[in-house]
Write a protein that holds these residues in place. Sequence first.
Motif, PDB file in Angstrom:
ATOM      1  N   MET A   1     -24.730   4.743   1.535  1.00 62.62           N
ATOM      2  CA  MET A   1     -23.891   4.502   0.394  1.00 62.62           C
ATOM      3  C   MET A   1     -22.938   3.358   0.728  1.00 62.62           C
ATOM      4  N   THR A   2     -22.896   2.340  -0.106  1.00 57.77           N
ATOM      5  CA  THR A   2     -22.007   1.213   0.129  1.00 57.77           C
ATOM      6  C   THR A   2     -20.770   1.346  -0.735  1.00 57.77           C
ATOM      7  N   LYS A   3     -19.663   0.923  -0.181  1.00 59.34           N
ATOM      8  CA  LYS A   3     -18.397   0.971  -0.880  1.00 59.34           C
ATOM      9  C   LYS A   3     -18.083  -0.435  -1.370  1.00 59.34           C
ATOM     10  N   THR A   4     -17.591  -0.533  -2.594  1.00 58.70           N
ATOM     11  CA  THR A   4     -17.246  -1.828  -3.160  1.00 58.70           C
ATOM     12  C   THR A   4     -16.055  -2.417  -2.406  1.00 58.70           C
ATOM     13  N   LEU A   5     -16.154  -3.675  -2.063  1.00 58.74           N
ATOM     14  CA  LEU A   5     -15.047  -4.343  -1.384  1.00 58.74           C
ATOM     15  C   LEU A   5     -13.898  -4.535  -2.360  1.00 58.74           C
ATOM     16  N   PRO A   6     -12.664  -4.311  -1.902  1.00 62.28           N
ATOM     17  CA  PRO A   6     -11.524  -4.476  -2.798  1.00 62.28           C
ATOM     18  C   PRO A   6     -11.317  -5.946  -3.165  1.00 62.28           C
ATOM     19  N   ARG A   7     -10.735  -6.142  -4.334  1.00 63.07           N
ATOM     20  CA  ARG A   7     -10.371  -7.482  -4.789  1.00 63.07           C
ATOM     21  C   ARG A   7      -8.934  -7.433  -5.266  1.00 63.07           C
ATOM     22  N   ILE A   8      -8.231  -8.511  -5.054  1.00 59.08           N
ATOM     23  CA  ILE A   8      -6.820  -8.614  -5.404  1.00 59.08           C
ATOM     24  C   ILE A   8      -6.692  -9.334  -6.738  1.00 59.08           C
ATOM     25  N   ALA A   9      -5.899  -8.757  -7.657  1.00 66.33           N
ATOM     26  CA  ALA A   9      -5.654  -9.394  -8.951  1.00 66.33           C
ATOM     27  C   ALA A   9      -4.476 -10.358  -8.857  1.00 66.33           C
ATOM     28  N   ARG A  13       5.277 -12.410  -2.976  1.00 67.89           N
ATOM     29  CA  ARG A  13       6.119 -12.088  -1.822  1.00 67.89           C
ATOM     30  C   ARG A  13       7.334 -11.336  -2.342  1.00 67.89           C
ATOM     31  N   THR A  14       7.621 -10.166  -1.728  1.00 68.64           N
ATOM     32  CA  THR A  14       8.775  -9.376  -2.159  1.00 68.64           C
ATOM     33  C   THR A  14       9.794  -9.170  -1.040  1.00 68.64           C
ATOM     34  N   GLY A  15       9.509  -9.669   0.138  1.00 66.77           N
ATOM     35  CA  GLY A  15      10.412  -9.548   1.274  1.00 66.77           C
ATOM     36  C   GLY A  15       9.967 -10.486   2.376  1.00 66.77           C
ATOM     37  N   PRO A  16      10.720 -10.530   3.471  1.00 66.06           N
ATOM     38  CA  PRO A  16      10.391 -11.467   4.555  1.00 66.06           C
ATOM     39  C   PRO A  16       8.970 -11.316   5.088  1.00 66.06           C
ATOM     40  N   THR A  17       8.436 -10.092   5.104  1.00 64.76           N
ATOM     41  CA  THR A  17       7.061  -9.861   5.572  1.00 64.76           C
ATOM     42  C   THR A  17       6.321  -8.927   4.616  1.00 64.76           C
ATOM     43  N   VAL A  18       6.785  -8.847   3.377  1.00 60.07           N
ATOM     44  CA  VAL A  18       6.261  -7.872   2.425  1.00 60.07           C
ATOM     45  C   VAL A  18       5.608  -8.567   1.237  1.00 60.07           C
ATOM     46  N   LEU A  19       4.423  -8.065   0.866  1.00 59.08           N
ATOM     47  CA  LEU A  19       3.716  -8.557  -0.307  1.00 59.08           C
ATOM     48  C   LEU A  19       3.618  -7.458  -1.349  1.00 59.08           C
ATOM     49  N   GLY A  20       3.802  -7.829  -2.601  1.00 58.01           N
ATOM     50  CA  GLY A  20       3.480  -6.957  -3.713  1.00 58.01           C
ATOM     51  C   GLY A  20       2.059  -7.293  -4.123  1.00 58.01           C
ATOM     52  N   VAL A  21       1.162  -6.334  -4.023  1.00 55.38           N
ATOM     53  CA  VAL A  21      -0.256  -6.583  -4.281  1.00 55.38           C
ATOM     54  C   VAL A  21      -0.711  -5.737  -5.461  1.00 55.38           C
ATOM     55  N   THR A  22      -1.328  -6.379  -6.442  1.00 57.59           N
ATOM     56  CA  THR A  22      -1.982  -5.660  -7.530  1.00 57.59           C
ATOM     57  C   THR A  22      -3.471  -5.810  -7.314  1.00 57.59           C
ATOM     58  N   GLY A  26      -6.869  -1.537 -10.246  1.00 57.33           N
ATOM     59  CA  GLY A  26      -5.764  -0.865 -10.903  1.00 57.33           C
ATOM     60  C   GLY A  26      -4.472  -0.657 -10.157  1.00 57.33           C
ATOM     61  N   PRO A  27      -4.461   0.020  -9.006  1.00 53.21           N
ATOM     62  CA  PRO A  27      -3.173   0.347  -8.400  1.00 53.21           C
ATOM     63  C   PRO A  27      -2.466  -0.878  -7.832  1.00 53.21           C
ATOM     64  N   SER A  28      -1.194  -0.699  -7.575  1.00 52.15           N
ATOM     65  CA  SER A  28      -0.392  -1.736  -6.923  1.00 52.15           C
ATOM     66  C   SER A  28       0.187  -1.155  -5.650  1.00 52.15           C
TER      67      SER A  28
END
Length: 171
Positions: A1-9, A13-22, A26-28
């Motif tokens: 069974m293969t799992k779909t690779l995630p994709r970023i929408a 950048r939300t902080g010095p080393t922090v990313l906000g990823v959608t 769906g989820p963020s």
Amino acid sequence: MTKTLPRIASVVRTGPTVLGVTWRDGPSDRVDLAGWIATGGDILAPLKDETMFATARLGDFGAAVEWGPEDGDLAIDAHHLRLIADEQRRFGHEEAAAWQAEARLSNQEAADFLSVSLSTWNAYKAGTNPVPASVSMVCRAALRDPILLQAHYRPRKPGRPRRAGAPPSAA
């Protein structure tokens, strides 16, 4: 069974080393890459500069986050970014109970596996004590790698232990 690779929408950048990823599915997530950067040696050292980190953008049609010049090599693929996000996600009392059910352990077996007292494990599951990061890491790792669970799990026998010196009962 293969799992779909995630994709970023989208990524911001939300902080010095922090990313906000959608994520496209769906989820963020708010993903702190401080540990990834710190252990990346000379290759990731440029990301210690906040100005460089702030250049984060989507790459490869959502398959990565890239930094720096358009033709540069500084990037993290969506798969590894999702793995880091999953590890940083909250692990509270609902997740502790779900982990125990999936691992098919009794309360005492779960406590034994994690080297905590039964009352401590029950407090984690009830939400009266926060689940420490070290416990959440072990729980997640044990589900990802069944050998880890098998190597350290010690099943309990049902029922009360025999009285000291009592002969075994005839069954």
